[in-house]
Design an enzyme around this catalytic site. Structure first.
Site, PDB file in Angstrom:
ATOM      1  N   ASP A 285     -41.942 -29.018  -7.840  1.00 52.68           N
ATOM      2  CA  ASP A 285     -42.119 -27.755  -7.126  1.00 52.68           C
ATOM      3  C   ASP A 285     -43.227 -26.958  -7.807  1.00 52.68           C
ATOM      4  O   ASP A 285     -43.104 -26.600  -8.984  1.00 52.68           O
ATOM      5  CB  ASP A 285     -40.780 -26.984  -7.186  1.00 52.68           C
TER       6      ASP A 285
ATOM      7  N   GLU B 261     -44.460 -24.968   1.673  1.00 53.86           N
ATOM      8  CA  GLU B 261     -43.514 -24.024   2.251  1.00 53.86           C
ATOM      9  C   GLU B 261     -44.329 -22.938   2.944  1.00 53.86           C
ATOM     10  O   GLU B 261     -44.958 -22.110   2.280  1.00 53.86           O
ATOM     11  CB  GLU B 261     -42.622 -23.405   1.174  1.00 53.86           C
TER      12      GLU B 261
ATOM     13  N   ASP C 281     -32.229 -21.431  -0.414  1.00 55.04           N
ATOM     14  CA  ASP C 281     -32.507 -20.042  -0.053  1.00 55.04           C
ATOM     15  C   ASP C 281     -31.631 -19.523   1.076  1.00 55.04           C
ATOM     16  O   ASP C 281     -31.722 -18.350   1.440  1.00 55.04           O
ATOM     17  CB  ASP C 281     -33.971 -19.897   0.393  1.00 55.04           C
TER      18      ASP C 281
END
Ligand code: NOJ
Ligand code: CA
Length: 513
Positions: free
Chosen positions: A101, A258, A321
């Site tokens: 990430d 993202e 999330d």
């Protein structure tokens, strides 16, 4: 395109691991890299192709790792670089790819770059972040930060300027207009590419380009966190340069961005002309209710926006999330049907660790709330064993266990062939063996209200997927000569399809009678 030259990530299923919550091996109650390594065989048994590990870099953990203070080291909480290398080697030895990430929009306020930048207005790193003049009572514009109703600006009393942060004040935004920032962030990519990672999930990557004039948003949008609104041309050229860098490494490394905006056409633009992101998250389907019409609309929007660009979709139901879809949809039957939906669509599916166990969000007592964004429930630890401690180190884990942790532990569900875990495993095995499901074309089939049915076809291989979103029986002929390959409740598998789909049931049907 033949299958041989189809990039691996188009037919892969990616499994997201939130490292704090996967497995703790040293008894501090927080998951670690060694905990991931020890369970790689389980992921191979399950049948996923790749893992994406949420941030494990050095961090003060204000946003649980999305506030990075050193992009090129492992936080001691998770282990060491040597632990990472061992994990990567063991994953590769099992044929699993590893994505990490990358958090390019902001650093931690404890990153040495920001510590230097805020030391004085004349600091050599001042231009690495976004500073604006003003007075302490009036932020430079009306942008709102995520996780609160506060402005996306913090007044720095020492140097008498505002700095920008689309997230927490402890997450100052880098200024990508500064060429040295771009160069330094490219270096961090090279560091991990050289170590052998297969790609990156790129955190809010649509925010690395911002209008340099930083204009206020229209008043009616001022309550939406600005990160969900940003789109600027400069992002695209930056993505093209990152793509060039990543593509220049051997072995088909992948960039999954993202693009956390509620508009699929904006998401689509971040694929560029096949020269920006390889894959982009598209969240509108994640926010769709469990209703046939809503899902049909989101699927059509996705196809409409991506197909003309030959951009390959992604599908996500849960992540770290948002409330888990098992919780949002309200029953295990629906969670099972949703698994068939997710793995039957055309595109790359992303699973969030624990969804294969049918985990619900944990109930977090007020005294144990940690996350400023209210996301603790979906980050509850994974139960591996039914025994006390659930296969974690001795201490209480950092967050409470999810409901039914005994019955929903990996070991308990592995022992039950009728469990949701086995359903995921059968679906993943079928996907792997079926070119139609992995890569085939998508075509809607006629179906009664409350049901969505589609065909996937690739050369001679053909699958039909049918999902009944309603709470009553549905009758749909679809086509003749179909066999039930997989049923979300396991009922009737292997038998001819008789034209009935139960409430909240989903089927994968195949010709071959
Ligand atoms: C998106 C991540 O998924 C989320 O967890 C994080 O808080 C923000 N980006 C900020 O990095
Ligand atoms: Ca640990």
């Amino acid at each position: 395109m033949t299958h041989a030259d189809t990039p691996w990530w188009k037919s892969a299923v990616v499994y997201q691991i939130y490292p704090r919550s996967f497995c703790d091996t040293n008894g501090d109650g927080v998951g670690d890299l060694e905990g991931i390594r020890r369970h790689l065989d389980h992921l191979v048994w399950l049948g996923v192709d790749a893992i994406w590990i949420s941030p494990f870099f050095r961090s003060p953990m204000k946003d649980y790792g999305y506030d990075v203070s050193d992009y090129c080291d492992v936080d001691p909480l998770f282990g060491t670089l040597a632990d990472f290398d061992r994990l990567l080697g063991d994953a590769h030895a099992r044929g699993l790819r590893v994505l990490i990430d990358w958090v390019p929009n902001h650093t931690s306020d404890e990153h040495p770059w920001f510590v230097e930048a805020r030391s004085s207005r004349s600091s050599s790193k001042r231009s690495w972040y976004v500073w604006r003049d003003g007075t302490p009572d009036r932020p430079p514009n009306n942008w709102r930060a995520a996780f609160s109703a506060d402005p996306a600006w913090t007044w720095d009393a020492k140097t008498q300027q505002w700095y920008l942060h689309l997230f927490l004040p402890e997450q100052p935004d880098l200024d990508w207009d500064e060429p040295a920032v771009e160069a330094a962030m490219h270096e961090t990519l090279r560091f991990w590419l050289a170590r052998g990672v297969d790609g990156f999930r790129m955190d809010v990557v649509h925010c690395i380009g911002k209008d340099p004039a930083l204009p206020s948003v229209a008043a009616e949008r001022a309550r939406i966190p600005y990160c969900a609104l940003n789109e600027h041309e400069s992002t695209h050229e930056r993505l093209r340069r990152i793509r060039e860098l990543v593509d220049s490494w051997p072995g088909e490394r992948v960039m999954v961005g993202e693009v956390a905006v509620p508009w699929t056409d904006v998401v689509a633009r971040h694929y560029g002309e096949n020269d920006e992101l390889h894959l982009a998250f598209n969240f509108p389907p994640l926010f769709a209710p469990w209703e046939a019409a809503a899902w049909r609309e989101r699927i059509d929007q996705t196809r409409g926006a991506l197909d003309p660009r030959e951009a390959w979709p992604t599908w996500v139901l849960s992540n770290h999330d948002n409330r888990r879809h098992r919780t949002r949809y309200g029953s295990e039957a629906r969670a099972r049907a949703a698994a068939v939906l997710l793995l039957g669509l055309r595109g790359t599916p992303f699973l969030y660790a624990g969804e294969e166990l049918g985990l619900e969000d944990a109930v977090i007592p007020p005294a144990r709330v940690l996350d400023p964004g209210g996301r603790d429930g979906c980050r509850a630890p994974l139960p591996w064993e039914p025994t006390p401690g659930h296969g974690w180190g001795a201490r209480e884990p950092w967050l409470p266990w999810p409901p039914d942790a005994v019955q929903r532990s990996v070991a308990a569900l592995r022992a039950d062939p009728a469990s949701i875990l086995h359903l995921y495993r059968r679906l993943l095995a079928l996907r792997r063996s079926s070119p139609a499901l992995r890569l085939g074309e998508f075509r809607w089939l006629d179906a009664p209200a409350g049901v969505l049915a589609w065909e996937r076809r690739c050369a001679g291989d053909r699958c039909v997927v049918a999902v009944n979103f309603s709470d009553t029986d549905a009758h749909a002929v679809l086509t003749t000569g179909l066999r039930v390959e997989i049923a979300s409740d396991g009922l009737g598998e292997g038998a001819p399809y008789a034209g009935r789909i139960g409430p909240d049931q989903a089927l994968v049907l195949r010709t071959g009678l």
